[in-house]
Design an enzyme around this catalytic site. Sequence first.
Site, PDB file in Angstrom:
ATOM      1  CE  LYS A  17      50.027  13.237  35.273  1.00  0.00           C
ATOM      2  NZ  LYS A  17      49.319  14.256  34.706  1.00  0.00           N
ATOM      3  NE  ARG A  93      51.152  19.474  32.487  1.00  0.00           N
ATOM      4  CZ  ARG A  93      50.485  19.427  33.628  1.00  0.00           C
ATOM      5  NH1 ARG A  93      49.289  19.915  33.710  1.00  0.00           N
ATOM      6  NH2 ARG A  93      51.019  18.882  34.676  1.00  0.00           N
ATOM      7  NE  ARG A 132      45.513  16.194  43.546  1.00  0.00           N
ATOM      8  CZ  ARG A 132      45.926  16.232  42.281  1.00  0.00           C
ATOM      9  NH1 ARG A 132      46.479  15.170  41.736  1.00  0.00           N
ATOM     10  NH2 ARG A 132      45.738  17.315  41.556  1.00  0.00           N
ATOM     11  NE  ARG A 164      47.936  20.482  43.222  1.00  0.00           N
ATOM     12  CZ  ARG A 164      48.219  19.874  42.070  1.00  0.00           C
ATOM     13  NH1 ARG A 164      48.815  18.700  42.074  1.00  0.00           N
ATOM     14  NH2 ARG A 164      47.893  20.427  40.932  1.00  0.00           N
ATOM     15  NE  ARG A 175      44.960  21.426  37.713  1.00  0.00           N
ATOM     16  CZ  ARG A 175      44.484  21.120  38.920  1.00  0.00           C
ATOM     17  NH1 ARG A 175      43.667  21.935  39.546  1.00  0.00           N
ATOM     18  NH2 ARG A 175      44.820  19.999  39.492  1.00  0.00           N
TER      19      ARG A 175
HETATM   20  P1  ADP Z   1      47.885  18.742  37.647  1.00  0.00           P
HETATM   21  O1  ADP Z   1      48.372  17.705  36.678  1.00  0.00           O
HETATM   22  O2  ADP Z   1      46.955  18.207  38.673  1.00  0.00           O
HETATM   23  O3  ADP Z   1      47.386  19.974  36.992  1.00  0.00           O
HETATM   24  P2  ADP Z   1      50.673  19.360  38.232  1.00  0.00           P
HETATM   25  O4  ADP Z   1      51.249  19.272  39.593  1.00  0.00           O
HETATM   26  O5  ADP Z   1      51.196  18.457  37.201  1.00  0.00           O
HETATM   27  O6  ADP Z   1      49.136  19.196  38.506  1.00  0.00           O
HETATM   28  O7  ADP Z   1      50.814  20.859  37.681  1.00  0.00           O
HETATM   29  C1  ADP Z   1      50.332  21.953  38.409  1.00  0.00           C
HETATM   30  C2  ADP Z   1      50.371  23.213  37.557  1.00  0.00           C
HETATM   31  O8  ADP Z   1      51.724  23.511  37.176  1.00  0.00           O
HETATM   32  C3  ADP Z   1      49.622  23.131  36.234  1.00  0.00           C
HETATM   33  O9  ADP Z   1      48.252  23.392  36.388  1.00  0.00           O
HETATM   34  C4  ADP Z   1      50.342  24.228  35.428  1.00  0.00           C
HETATM   35  O10 ADP Z   1      49.945  25.511  35.821  1.00  0.00           O
HETATM   36  C5  ADP Z   1      51.781  24.060  35.863  1.00  0.00           C
HETATM   37  N1  ADP Z   1      52.512  23.107  34.989  1.00  0.00           N
HETATM   38  C6  ADP Z   1      53.022  21.897  35.339  1.00  0.00           C
HETATM   39  N2  ADP Z   1      53.598  21.273  34.304  1.00  0.00           N
HETATM   40  C7  ADP Z   1      53.465  22.107  33.236  1.00  0.00           C
HETATM   41  C8  ADP Z   1      53.840  22.034  31.859  1.00  0.00           C
HETATM   42  N3  ADP Z   1      54.478  20.945  31.341  1.00  0.00           N
HETATM   43  N4  ADP Z   1      53.535  23.073  31.045  1.00  0.00           N
HETATM   44  C9  ADP Z   1      52.901  24.150  31.521  1.00  0.00           C
HETATM   45  N5  ADP Z   1      52.510  24.278  32.799  1.00  0.00           N
HETATM   46  C10 ADP Z   1      52.777  23.277  33.670  1.00  0.00           C
END
Ligand code: ADP
Length: 228
Positions: A17, A93, A132, A164, A175
């Site tokens: 993404k 999400r 990653r 990360r 996740r």
């Molecule tokens: P990934 O998709 O690999 O989990 P992201 O960078 O999209 O990584 O998000 C990292 C973290 O940020 C998530 O695990 C969550 O804790 C938080 N986060 C990001 N976007 C949201 C969202 N829309 N709602 C709730 N928590 C979020």
Amino acid sequence: MIPGARLVLLGRQGAGKGTQCVRLARHYVIPHISTGDMLRMAVKEGTDFGQKAKDYMDAGELLPDDIIVGIVAERLARDDTSRRGYVLDGFPRTVGQAEALAELSADSLQPLDVVLDLEVPEDVVFQRISKRRVCTDCGTNYSVDSPPRYDWTCDTCGGQVTQREDDTEEAIRHRLDLYREQTEPLIAWYQSRDLLAAIDGLGHPDEVTRRLIRAVDLRTRPGRALNR
Ligand code: ADP
Ligand code: ZN
């Protein structure tokens, strides 16, 4: 003048993404809004909010809907998004977040053009996330198979490239479980609103980009897509 677009990209962690959103943002000249990047920025700045966000993120938990909706609403109210549109990465999400976004779009009379679901099987994304590595400054993604040119220094900005903290095996599994439970229902949700386009996320990243652009153009400017 290139017309803008209002896009959402869905897909498992590691589906690509981030990479694809950067390319879509460049192609349609629209801001790339990544909630993950925004939260990581807040963590770096060391605010109280950042500390709270870090606790959720390190545990691989989602932040509460009202908090994340507040952040996105503020970002969507800015000039660039109301003029050009956006590509949303990592939001919505949950169904609650999708409902909030639908309300925001209705209030501003700026409906979504299309929701792209980037499909990559779970075992493949698991492998990808374990490998990653990410620039702590600009967020550019690398992998142990294709590292930056010099010693884990970002090719784009010179920042440090590391793993990360939430990319440990246990956190990744958690996740992916959350994605299945909370985010996958959005696929049917958007399908029933006739907004969904499923895109095969396997293959060369350039090929995946072409598929995504084609799907967006088909929705927003059908004449142009057919001429490609
Ligand atoms: P990934 O998709 O690999 O989990 P992201 O960078 O999209 O990584 O998000 C990292 C973290 O940020 C998530 O695990 C969550 O804790 C938080 N986060 C990001 N976007 C949201 C969202 N829309 N709602 C709730 N928590 C979020
Ligand atoms: Zn960088």
